[in-house]
Design a protein around this motif. Structure first.
Motif, PDB file in Angstrom:
ATOM      1  N   VAL A   1       0.852  -1.190   0.000  1.00 34.17           N
ATOM      2  CA  VAL A   1       0.000   0.000   0.000  1.00 34.17           C
ATOM      3  C   VAL A   1       0.889   1.241   0.000  1.00 34.17           C
ATOM      4  O   VAL A   1       1.972   1.242   0.563  1.00 34.17           O
ATOM      5  N   CYS A   2       0.421   2.259  -0.624  1.00 30.37           N
ATOM      6  CA  CYS A   2       1.167   3.515  -0.629  1.00 30.37           C
ATOM      7  C   CYS A   2       1.027   4.183   0.736  1.00 30.37           C
ATOM      8  O   CYS A   2      -0.091   4.368   1.219  1.00 30.37           O
ATOM      9  N   PRO A   3       2.145   4.525   1.379  1.00 31.76           N
ATOM     10  CA  PRO A   3       2.051   5.166   2.705  1.00 31.76           C
ATOM     11  C   PRO A   3       1.497   6.577   2.624  1.00 31.76           C
ATOM     12  O   PRO A   3       1.096   7.140   3.629  1.00 31.76           O
ATOM     13  N   SER A   4       1.471   7.135   1.421  1.00 30.75           N
ATOM     14  CA  SER A   4       1.001   8.508   1.277  1.00 30.75           C
ATOM     15  C   SER A   4      -0.484   8.574   0.940  1.00 30.75           C
ATOM     16  O   SER A   4      -1.252   9.253   1.596  1.00 30.75           O
ATOM     17  N   CYS A   5      -0.910   7.820  -0.087  1.00 34.30           N
ATOM     18  CA  CYS A   5      -2.295   7.926  -0.534  1.00 34.30           C
ATOM     19  C   CYS A   5      -3.085   6.637  -0.328  1.00 34.30           C
ATOM     20  O   CYS A   5      -4.256   6.569  -0.676  1.00 34.30           O
ATOM     21  N   ALA A   6      -2.422   5.608   0.223  1.00 25.21           N
ATOM     22  CA  ALA A   6      -3.076   4.347   0.600  1.00 25.21           C
ATOM     23  C   ALA A   6      -3.600   3.539  -0.590  1.00 25.21           C
ATOM     24  O   ALA A   6      -4.401   2.640  -0.422  1.00 25.21           O
TER      25      ALA A   6
ATOM     26  N   PHE B   1       7.064   1.561  -6.483  1.00 27.70           N
ATOM     27  CA  PHE B   1       6.652   2.935  -6.222  1.00 27.70           C
ATOM     28  C   PHE B   1       5.176   3.100  -6.561  1.00 27.70           C
ATOM     29  O   PHE B   1       4.661   2.415  -7.445  1.00 27.70           O
ATOM     30  N   CYS B   2       4.532   3.983  -5.854  1.00 23.92           N
ATOM     31  CA  CYS B   2       3.114   4.228  -6.079  1.00 23.92           C
ATOM     32  C   CYS B   2       2.901   4.773  -7.494  1.00 23.92           C
ATOM     33  O   CYS B   2       3.567   5.729  -7.895  1.00 23.92           O
ATOM     34  N   THR B   3       1.976   4.148  -8.219  1.00 21.68           N
ATOM     35  CA  THR B   3       1.718   4.583  -9.586  1.00 21.68           C
ATOM     36  C   THR B   3       0.945   5.895  -9.604  1.00 21.68           C
ATOM     37  O   THR B   3       0.864   6.555 -10.623  1.00 21.68           O
ATOM     38  N   ARG B   4       0.392   6.249  -8.467  1.00 18.66           N
ATOM     39  CA  ARG B   4      -0.424   7.460  -8.422  1.00 18.66           C
ATOM     40  C   ARG B   4       0.381   8.676  -7.951  1.00 18.66           C
ATOM     41  O   ARG B   4       0.290   9.746  -8.513  1.00 18.66           O
ATOM     42  N   CYS B   5       1.203   8.495  -6.908  1.00 20.99           N
ATOM     43  CA  CYS B   5       1.915   9.666  -6.377  1.00 20.99           C
ATOM     44  C   CYS B   5       3.422   9.477  -6.293  1.00 20.99           C
ATOM     45  O   CYS B   5       4.142  10.394  -5.902  1.00 20.99           O
ATOM     46  N   GLY B   6       3.926   8.280  -6.635  1.00 21.93           N
ATOM     47  CA  GLY B   6       5.377   8.100  -6.712  1.00 21.93           C
ATOM     48  C   GLY B   6       6.064   7.767  -5.400  1.00 21.93           C
ATOM     49  O   GLY B   6       7.293   7.624  -5.364  1.00 21.93           O
TER      50      GLY B   6
HETATM   51 ZN   LIG Z   1       0.521   7.050  -3.540  1.00 18.53          ZN
END
Ligand SMILES: [Zn+2]
Length: 169
Positions: free
Chosen positions: A10-15, A24-29
């Motif tokens: 899970v992305c720690p920033s945007c979940a 890496f998160c495909t949405r926010c990196g």
């Molecule tokens: Zn993210």
């Protein structure tokens, strides 16, 4: 086919959830972490980790010596043990040993704040790094040991003198 459940990221920033092979998160990196394991994924500096372990009640008062180590490595081992119990410590070169500071050789005194000294001694006793009540034991044992040592020396000198007179005479 999909590895359902285990290893989901899970992305720690945007979940946003991601498959386990994403880095890496495909949405926010943001770099991705394993779900539910955020506690070990947060990089903490060694100094910060140390500071977090120290109990404030053991950090007060003047520094007192709780143990002697034969060298830097042993001293650091002792420091690690103390830190596990929340006792901060610092090292000082033992007096009377004039070794250049950059050398790891030479004995060290392990110093802790006065408020942590009792806890520190407890830790070191359990680890068998110091003896129980060394001052008291020395007071009892030393005269006897000293006497035995002296007698041994006297006897040896006597034997040598006797051998000497036998050979010369
Ligand atoms: Zn993210």
């Amino acid at each position: 086919m999909a590895d359902a459940g285990g290893g989901e990221l899970v992305c720690p920033s945007c979940a946003t959830p991601h498959p386990a092979d994403e880095r890496f998160c495909t949405r926010c990196g943001m770099p991705l972490t394993y779900a539910g394991r955020g506690d070990i994924d947060v990089p903490v500096s060694a100094a910060h980790a140390r500071a977090r372990k120290i109990k404030p009640q053991y950090s007060e008062g003047d520094l007192v010596r709780v143990a002697g180590a034969r060298n830097q490595a042993e001293a650091e081992l002792i420091q690690g043990l103390l830190l596990e119990e929340g006792v901060p410590s610092m090292l000082r070169r033992s007096r009377g040993f004039d070794v250049p500071d950059m050398l790891a050789a030479g004995p060290r005194d392990v110093m802790v704040p006065a408020s942590g000294a009792a806890a520190a001694r407890e830790v070191l006793l359990q680890a068998e790094l110091i003896e129980d009540e060394p001052a008291a034991r020395q007071a009892v044992d030393s005269p006897g040991r000293l006497l035995v040592g002296l007698l041994a020396v006297v006897a040896l000198v006597g034997v040598i003198a006797w051998i000497g007179t036998e050979i010369l005479g």
